[in-house]
Design an enzyme around this catalytic site. Structure first.
Site, PDB file in Angstrom:
ATOM      1  N   SER A 271       3.196  -1.770  10.530  1.00  0.00           N
ATOM      2  CA  SER A 271       4.649  -1.693  10.722  1.00  0.00           C
ATOM      3  C   SER A 271       5.369  -3.005  10.407  1.00  0.00           C
ATOM      4  O   SER A 271       6.356  -3.352  11.066  1.00  0.00           O
ATOM      5  CB  SER A 271       4.970  -1.201  12.137  1.00  0.00           C
ATOM      6  OG  SER A 271       4.441   0.099  12.327  1.00  0.00           O
TER       7      SER A 271
ATOM      8  N   GLY B 145       2.020   2.544  10.666  1.00  0.00           N
ATOM      9  CA  GLY B 145       2.947   3.652  10.454  1.00  0.00           C
ATOM     10  C   GLY B 145       3.620   4.146  11.720  1.00  0.00           C
ATOM     11  O   GLY B 145       4.200   5.236  11.725  1.00  0.00           O
TER      12      GLY B 145
ATOM     13  N   LYS C 216       0.037   4.231  -0.344  1.00  0.00           N
ATOM     14  CA  LYS C 216      -0.669   5.411   0.173  1.00  0.00           C
ATOM     15  C   LYS C 216      -0.472   6.588  -0.791  1.00  0.00           C
ATOM     16  O   LYS C 216      -0.374   6.379  -1.992  1.00  0.00           O
ATOM     17  CB  LYS C 216      -0.208   5.740   1.598  1.00  0.00           C
ATOM     18  CG  LYS C 216      -0.154   4.495   2.502  1.00  0.00           C
ATOM     19  CD  LYS C 216      -0.037   4.821   3.947  1.00  0.00           C
ATOM     20  CE  LYS C 216       0.232   3.538   4.737  1.00  0.00           C
ATOM     21  NZ  LYS C 216      -0.179   3.612   6.093  1.00  0.00           N
TER      22      LYS C 216
ATOM     23  N   ASN D 289       0.864  -1.187   0.000  1.00  0.00           N
ATOM     24  CA  ASN D 289       0.000   0.000   0.000  1.00  0.00           C
ATOM     25  C   ASN D 289       0.899   1.235   0.000  1.00  0.00           C
ATOM     26  O   ASN D 289       1.464   1.591   1.032  1.00  0.00           O
ATOM     27  CB  ASN D 289      -0.898  -0.022   1.246  1.00  0.00           C
ATOM     28  CG  ASN D 289      -1.736   1.235   1.359  1.00  0.00           C
ATOM     29  OD1 ASN D 289      -1.885   1.981   0.390  1.00  0.00           O
ATOM     30  ND2 ASN D 289      -2.285   1.484   2.543  1.00  0.00           N
TER      31      ASN D 289
ATOM     32  N   GLU E 224      -5.525  -5.033  10.969  1.00  0.00           N
ATOM     33  CA  GLU E 224      -4.550  -3.953  11.134  1.00  0.00           C
ATOM     34  C   GLU E 224      -4.883  -3.147  12.387  1.00  0.00           C
ATOM     35  O   GLU E 224      -5.749  -2.245  12.340  1.00  0.00           O
ATOM     36  CB  GLU E 224      -4.585  -3.014   9.929  1.00  0.00           C
ATOM     37  CG  GLU E 224      -4.258  -3.683   8.618  1.00  0.00           C
ATOM     38  CD  GLU E 224      -3.695  -2.663   7.637  1.00  0.00           C
ATOM     39  OE1 GLU E 224      -2.513  -2.760   7.328  1.00  0.00           O
ATOM     40  OE2 GLU E 224      -4.436  -1.772   7.221  1.00  0.00           O
TER      41      GLU E 224
ATOM     42  N   HIS F 107      -9.753   0.781   4.892  1.00  0.00           N
ATOM     43  CA  HIS F 107      -8.452   1.028   5.522  1.00  0.00           C
ATOM     44  C   HIS F 107      -8.645   2.024   6.674  1.00  0.00           C
ATOM     45  O   HIS F 107      -9.481   2.925   6.594  1.00  0.00           O
ATOM     46  CB  HIS F 107      -7.467   1.592   4.491  1.00  0.00           C
ATOM     47  CG  HIS F 107      -6.061   1.626   5.006  1.00  0.00           C
ATOM     48  ND1 HIS F 107      -5.615   2.640   5.819  1.00  0.00           N
ATOM     49  CD2 HIS F 107      -5.031   0.763   4.858  1.00  0.00           C
ATOM     50  CE1 HIS F 107      -4.349   2.399   6.147  1.00  0.00           C
ATOM     51  NE2 HIS F 107      -3.966   1.259   5.567  1.00  0.00           N
TER      52      HIS F 107
ATOM     53  N   GLU G 270      -7.065   4.514   7.532  1.00  0.00           N
ATOM     54  CA  GLU G 270      -6.914   5.927   7.168  1.00  0.00           C
ATOM     55  C   GLU G 270      -8.167   6.460   6.473  1.00  0.00           C
ATOM     56  O   GLU G 270      -8.381   7.671   6.403  1.00  0.00           O
ATOM     57  CB  GLU G 270      -5.644   6.107   6.313  1.00  0.00           C
ATOM     58  CG  GLU G 270      -4.401   5.984   7.200  1.00  0.00           C
ATOM     59  CD  GLU G 270      -3.169   5.439   6.525  1.00  0.00           C
ATOM     60  OE1 GLU G 270      -3.086   5.460   5.287  1.00  0.00           O
ATOM     61  OE2 GLU G 270      -2.281   4.969   7.262  1.00  0.00           O
TER      62      GLU G 270
HETATM   63  C1  PEP Z   1      -0.955   0.114   5.900  1.00  0.00           C
HETATM   64  O1  PEP Z   1      -0.815   1.034   5.106  1.00  0.00           O
HETATM   65  O2  PEP Z   1      -1.965  -0.582   5.892  1.00  0.00           O
HETATM   66  C2  PEP Z   1       0.112  -0.156   6.872  1.00  0.00           C
HETATM   67  C3  PEP Z   1       0.017  -1.210   7.620  1.00  0.00           C
HETATM   68  O3  PEP Z   1       1.143   0.762   6.930  1.00  0.00           O
HETATM   69  P1  PEP Z   1       2.553   0.515   7.667  1.00  0.00           P
HETATM   70  O4  PEP Z   1       3.105  -0.796   7.134  1.00  0.00           O
HETATM   71  O5  PEP Z   1       3.389   1.685   7.268  1.00  0.00           O
HETATM   72  O6  PEP Z   1       2.306   0.418   9.127  1.00  0.00           O
END
Ligand code: PEP
Length: 256
Positions: free
Chosen positions: A213, A174, A12, A10, A168, A96, A98
């Site tokens: 992460s 992040g 983003k 992803n 998640e 997601h 976000e």
């Molecule tokens: C994500 O974008 O779903 C995500 C898990 O980001 P990150 O790996 O940066 O934590």
């Protein structure tokens, strides 16, 4: 039931066009150069989907989108419909964190987006996960159950079979913090049990990912649980060498 490990990148709202091409080419070389037992899909920003599709032409690396409109067409300025994505994409992220927490997307909207993705023949990657306050209050299982059922309950079993679910924890996205491998497996097992209650004959085949992460150095342990079938990767997917290493670490022999 053996499930091919799945790595979803992803990006983003990152990358310029040249970087998008370089990252896609690197993913292609990782998977096509020396075949490894892992499936990879990339979710670029909308404007890079078509150029990235060009880089991936003929490759086993899949292409996805980060979001879509629930509407089929019409006066929805700035939105992109599932039908517009389907000529290029096999996957779409839905729900997601976000989008849920940054854009106020609620369960009913996420359900409509998921149905739009299915209708256009693509595979939704349904993202679920608790806020840190939920975890601290012991409400993780309750939040995850609510989000999974709101998105999937009542769908035909054959539609549920086409979904991927990504667990998640919001506080891990992040931040450099991760769930423990035990927590990832515990929630993945809970999700699998929910899938079994909704679509018993297909639940064992649905892939459940962990996200938050994930990087090359922790992906093997975070996905070691029997119900964790891969990773949804944000930041670490922007480093071509690191993402290649992550994908190799995720590949594992198919279970007997
Ligand atoms: C994500 O974008 O779903 C995500 C898990 O980001 P990150 O790996 O940066 O934590």
């Amino acid at each position: 039931m053996s499930r091919t490990p799945l790595a979803i990148a992803n990006w983003k709202m990152n990358t310029d066009l040249e970087t998008a091409r370089v990252l896609a080419q690197a993913a292609r070389e990782t998977l096509d150069g020396e075949p490894i037992a892992v499936e990879i899909a990339i979710c670029p920003p909308f404007p890079w989907i078509v150029p990235v599709a060009g880089v991936l032409e003929g490759s086993a690396v899949g292409l996805g989108a980060q979001d879509c409109s629930p509407e089929p067409n019409g006066a929805f300025t700035g939105d992109v419909s599932a039908a517009m994505l389907s000529p290029w994409c096999a996957w779409v992220l839905v729900g997601h964190s976000e989008r849920r927490h940054g854009h106020g997307e609620r369960d009913a909207l996420i359900r409509r987006k998921l149905e739009a993705v299915l209708k256009e023949g693509m595979q939704p990657i349904l993202c679920v996960g608790e806020l840190e306050a939920d975890r601290d209050a012991g409400r993780t299982a309750e939040v995850v159950q609510h989000q999974v059922l709101a998105a999937l309950k009542g769908l035909p079993a054959s539609a549920i079979a086409r979904c991927v679910v990504a667990y998640e924890p919001v506080w891990a996205i992040g931040t450099g913090r991760t769930a423990t491998a035990g927590d990832a497996q515990e929630v993945a097992a809970q999700i699998r049990a929910l899938l079994t209650s909704l679509a018993s004959e297909h639940a064992a085949a649905v892939r459940i990912l962990y996200g938050g992460s994930v990087k090359a150095g922790n992906v093997a342990s975070l996905t070691a649980g029997p119900d964790v079938d891969g990773a949804l990767v944000g930041g670490a997917s922007l480093d071509p060498a690191g993402f290649a290493e992550l994908c190799r670490a995720l590949a594992r022999p198919a279970a007997a």
